[in-house]
Design a protein around this motif. Structure first.
Motif, PDB file in Angstrom:
ATOM      1  N   ALA A 142       0.828  -1.202   0.000  1.00 44.14           N
ATOM      2  CA  ALA A 142       0.000   0.000   0.000  1.00 44.14           C
ATOM      3  C   ALA A 142       0.864   1.254   0.000  1.00 44.14           C
ATOM      4  O   ALA A 142       0.573   2.245  -0.666  1.00 44.14           O
ATOM      5  CB  ALA A 142      -0.936  -0.014   1.211  1.00 44.14           C
ATOM      6  N   ARG A 170       2.606   2.035  -3.368  1.00 43.37           N
ATOM      7  CA  ARG A 170       1.768   2.580  -4.444  1.00 43.37           C
ATOM      8  C   ARG A 170       2.050   4.064  -4.674  1.00 43.37           C
ATOM      9  O   ARG A 170       1.769   4.585  -5.757  1.00 43.37           O
ATOM     10  CB  ARG A 170       0.293   2.383  -4.109  1.00 43.37           C
ATOM     11  CG  ARG A 170      -0.124   0.909  -4.120  1.00 43.37           C
ATOM     12  CD  ARG A 170      -1.588   0.778  -3.790  1.00 43.37           C
ATOM     13  NE  ARG A 170      -2.428   1.486  -4.763  1.00 43.37           N
ATOM     14  CZ  ARG A 170      -3.728   1.708  -4.617  1.00 43.37           C
ATOM     15  NH1 ARG A 170      -4.347   1.281  -3.521  1.00 43.37           N
ATOM     16  NH2 ARG A 170      -4.418   2.339  -5.534  1.00 43.37           N
ATOM     17  N   HIS A 171       2.611   4.747  -3.662  1.00 43.91           N
ATOM     18  CA  HIS A 171       2.909   6.175  -3.786  1.00 43.91           C
ATOM     19  C   HIS A 171       4.273   6.416  -4.418  1.00 43.91           C
ATOM     20  O   HIS A 171       4.636   7.565  -4.666  1.00 43.91           O
ATOM     21  CB  HIS A 171       2.860   6.846  -2.403  1.00 43.91           C
ATOM     22  CG  HIS A 171       1.521   6.725  -1.739  1.00 43.91           C
ATOM     23  ND1 HIS A 171       0.424   7.463  -2.127  1.00 43.91           N
ATOM     24  CD2 HIS A 171       1.112   5.947  -0.693  1.00 43.91           C
ATOM     25  CE1 HIS A 171      -0.606   7.151  -1.364  1.00 43.91           C
ATOM     26  NE2 HIS A 171      -0.212   6.231  -0.478  1.00 43.91           N
ATOM     27  N   LEU A 224       0.570  -5.523  -9.629  1.00 46.82           N
ATOM     28  CA  LEU A 224       0.775  -4.077  -9.482  1.00 46.82           C
ATOM     29  C   LEU A 224       1.677  -3.514 -10.573  1.00 46.82           C
ATOM     30  O   LEU A 224       1.925  -2.304 -10.614  1.00 46.82           O
ATOM     31  CB  LEU A 224       1.398  -3.766  -8.109  1.00 46.82           C
ATOM     32  CG  LEU A 224       0.493  -4.047  -6.905  1.00 46.82           C
ATOM     33  CD1 LEU A 224       1.277  -3.853  -5.610  1.00 46.82           C
ATOM     34  CD2 LEU A 224      -0.722  -3.124  -6.932  1.00 46.82           C
TER      35      LEU A 224
END
Length: 784
Positions: A687, A690-691, A727
């Protein structure tokens, strides 16, 4: 150079004062006397000059009278009338001897010399001074003339029979004998000279008195003319008053003057006895004054010297009260005040020394006192000992939360607890959060036992009314002499061990030089690293990245190597961490990037299409200029951005996420790959990732090393690969060491693999050969 004492200075002051007064008095008396003598000399010279002229007139009158008697001599007049020259000469010689003349002349009425007692020729000559003849008929004529470099007194007397028939000239020599005779018969000065002018401005001495002083010669050497008024000058190193007096002389002859001198030194000679008496009295006065001044100074300086000796004792640390001076004057009062001051200073010194050597909170000896005690113990015995550094890990947090007052009470409580279990050990407080115990001659077993007792005592929480605080103690131990032979070394090593113990489960640790991050050699190693960067002394080795799909090597990870000229190969973990701590990692990373891209360019020129991966440090992600700098390198070496991947750790990204994300995005926008290294052992999550502009994840080797045998590792790796692909990330597995792991990674769809099973890191040429060999095998397999 030794300084002059007060006693001697005081005595010398009195003596110098007396000498100065006497010298000033003597100088004044001398100057007044000298001026008086100069005035007297001027007066006497003037009087003597007049007396000398008067004497010359007397001589002229006496000679003139004798010549007049001669003029009445019948024989002379008859001889003149008969022109009997022989008789005339005989009469003139006889009479000249009677009057002391050196020459007698008979002058005719026409001025011709008819007879000359000194003539050597019979040829008639003219008398050289006609003005004397002209004046002789009216009065007796006399003058001083200079002939043939000699001076003489010339008297002219006419002879009548009854009319003038001639003139008699008497020439009396003015020589040294005559001048000396005149000095004896009168008050003429002893220094007198007659001089005639031989040329303009030049005077020659023709006669002197009974003392040859050289007055005229001295004036000539000083380039002075003759003084017509009294003149003070120096002659042969002596002072003289000199006066020149013109003498009566004919118009046609060279001028003759008398030069008279008055010696001031001779005039002062009568005063020498007075000066000797005065000097004797001065010497006696100086002796008496010196003795008196010495005794006076001694009575003042001895108590002062006693006080000075007491000051020196105090300066050396001896505060014994000096014996009081039994005096009731000002010096006695000074001594009494000094004794009181000494006692006050002694008390303050004791307090200051105690404060300087003790902790103000616990009243334990401080670090300075501890070092002195340990050094003394180590110097007096060879058995060594054990130094225990006790640290309270939570002390800084307690101060921030509860304040210094509570922390001070907690530290006092800790010191009392340690004191109860320390037995005979020397206990001190070395810092705000640390205590120290020194156990002389103790071994490791005794040190461990003491450390455990201290931990047990401090592990009990500190209790106050509404507060219960755990201190989290830790103990570091340094052994003497193995870990150091001096106190400062032992304290430093024990502190390192205590820091290590604070992070361990046992909370007790011995010093280990191999793991000491503050070793002196690390400092020199950092300097050597900077020198290696300046001289291009580092190397890059390349570990192949194996493409599991194509079963070929399509890239490499650039790994830094350093072959130290003295230490040999230095492990990267050793110097890279130091470079990060000292700020040199920027230079290291830029060198690695430049060298790696230059190598990629050479591979491209050889036809090898390879991409390169370069590791970046946490500090590199703080450099805002990094994207622009890498872009410039890619342009210089003509390498596509897609051929470069930078690897960063999870810790590097999480430390300063905003700055790191901004720099990584700047790199990604250029087409440079971003890989997260050692994924799975840090704090990053999918998570969070993802940035980030991540294009690749590298699974840490701890999950890959046992893939062939560990089912849990296989599940973790498979999950990471599947989720990463979903991803959009590529996956590289590190640490492949067997065929089973390689086969499993290929089976689950992992993209790349690295590890010793595939190939170890190797130099650039070896890597190119390795890649070329794989290409050859693939070509052979396709032909088959």
């Amino acid at each position: 150079m030794r300084t002059m004492g007060f006693r001697l200075r005081l005595a010398l002051f009195f003596v110098a004062t007396l000498v100065t007064v006497q010298l000033l008095t003597a100088g004044l008396v001398y100057e007044v006397t000298r001026r008086a003598l100069v005035t007297e000399g001027e007066r006497q010279l003037t009087a003597n000059a007049q007396a000398f002229v008067a004497q010359m007139d007397d001589i002229s009158a006496r000679i003139g009278g004798n010549v007049e008697v001669l003029s009445l001599d019948y024989a002379l007049r008859s001889a003149i009338a008969e022109r009997d020259r022989g008789t005339v000469l005989s009469v003139l010689r006889n009479h000249g001897r009677r009057v002391g003349a050196s020459r007698m002349l008979l002058i005719g009425l026409d001025g011709t010399v008819e007879a000359d007692t000194a003539a050597t020729s019979s040829t008639p000559q003219r008398f050289p001074f006609p003005d004397l003849i002209d004046d002789a008929y009216d009065r007796r004529t006399a003058a001083v003339v200079a002939l043939d470099g000699k001076a003489s007194w010339m008297v002219v007397v006419p002879i009548y029979a009854p009319q003038p028939v001639g003139l008699v000239v008497v020439n009396v020599p003015l020589d040294d004998v005559l001048l000396a005779h005149m000095q004896r018969l009168s008050a003429l000065p002893r220094d007198i000279e007659l001089a005639t002018q031989s040329a303009p401005g030049r005077w020659d001495v023709v006669a002197r008195g009974d003392r040859h002083t050289g007055l005229v010669d001295s004036l000539a050497s000083a380039h002075r003319g003759l003084p017509w008024k009294p003149l003070l000058t120096e002659v042969d190193g002596k002072e003289y008053m000199v006066l020149a007096q013109r003498l009566k002389q004919p118009k046609q002859g060279a001028p003759v003057v008398a030069v008279l001198g008055y010696s001031l030194d001779d005039a002062l000679s009568p005063f020498r006895s007075i000066a000797i008496a005065w000097a004797t009295l001065l010497a006696l006065g100086l002796g008496v004054g010196l003795l008196g001044a010495w005794f006076t100074a001694r009575s003042v300086s001895r108590p002062v010297e006693a006080l000075a000796a007491a000051v020196r004792r105090i300066g050396a640390g001896d505060y014994r009260t000096p014996a009081g001076t039994r005096r009731h004057d000002e010096i006695g009062q000074l001594a009494g005040a000094f004794d009181a001051m000494t006692e006050a200073v002694r008390q303050r010194e004791l307090r200051i020394r105690h404060q300087a050597m003790h902790d103000s909170v616990t009243d334990l000896p401080n670090r300075l006192a501890a070092e002195a005690s340990i050094d003394e113990s180590l110097g007096g015995q060879a058995g060594g000992g054990a130094l225990l550094m006790v640290g309270l890990t939570r002390a800084p947090e307690i101060i921030k939360t509860m304040g210094h007052a509570l922390c001070d009470r907690l530290m006092r409580d800790a010191s009392e607890r340690i004191r109860r279990v320390a037995m005979d050990a020397f206990l001190a407080r070395t810092s705000d959060t640390q205590f120290m115990l020194w156990l002389p001659r103790a071994g490791q077993d005794a040190a461990i036992a003491a450390g455990l007792r201290v931990l047990d005592a401090l592990n009990e929480p500190y209790q106050e009314t509404d507060v219960s605080i755990d201190r989290l103690p830790s103990v570091g131990i340094a052994m003497a002499p193995a870990d150091g032979r001096q106190a400062d070394t032992l304290l430093r090593h024990a502190e390192v061990a205590q820091f290590a113990a604070a992070g361990s489960a046992s909370a007790l640790s011995f010093y280990d030089a191999a793991t000491d991050p503050h070793r002196p050699e690390r400092l020199s190693l950092m300097g050597d690293l900077r020198e290696a960067l300046d001289r291009d002394g580092l190397l890059l080795h390349y570990q192949p990245k194996f493409d599991l799909a194509s079963q070929r090597t399509d890239g490499a990870e650039a790994l830094l190597r350093w072959n130290h000229p003295r230490r040999g190969w230095v492990a990267p973990d050793t110097f890279v961490g130091m470079a990060e701590e000292t700020g040199n990692i920027h230079r290291v990373s830029r060198w690695v990037l430049a060298s790696a891209l230059a190598q990629v360019q050479r591979w491209i020129e050889r036809g090898l299409a390879l991409h390169i991966a370069v590791n970046l440090s946490t500090r590199d992600l703080e450099d805002a200029e990094l994207p622009a700098w890498i872009a410039a390198l890619l342009s210089i070496h003509r390498v596509p951005a897609s051929c470069l991947t930078v690897e960063v750790t999870e810790r590097a990204v999480i430390g300063e996420p905003d700055t790191a994300i901004r720099i990584l995005r700047g790199l990604a926008e250029q087409g440079i790959g971003i890989a997260i290294d050692d994924f799975g052992v840090g704090q990053a999550t999918f998570a969070y990732l993802r940035h980030l502009p991540v294009s690749e994840l590298k699974i840490d080797q701890m999950f890959v090393r046992h893939l062939a045998t560990d089912a849990n590792d296989r599940i973790i790796v498979r999950s990471i690969v599947e989720l990463s692909h979903q991803l959009g990330y590529r996956v590289t597995a590190e640490g492949v060491e067997d065929q089973g792991a390689l086969d499993y990674l290929a089976a689950v769809g992992c993209d790349h693999a690295q590890g010793f099973f595939i190939a170890r890191p190797m130099p650039a040429e070896a890597f190119a050969t390795f890649v070329g060999g794989q290409a050859g095998q693939a070509a052979g397999g396709s032909r088959r």
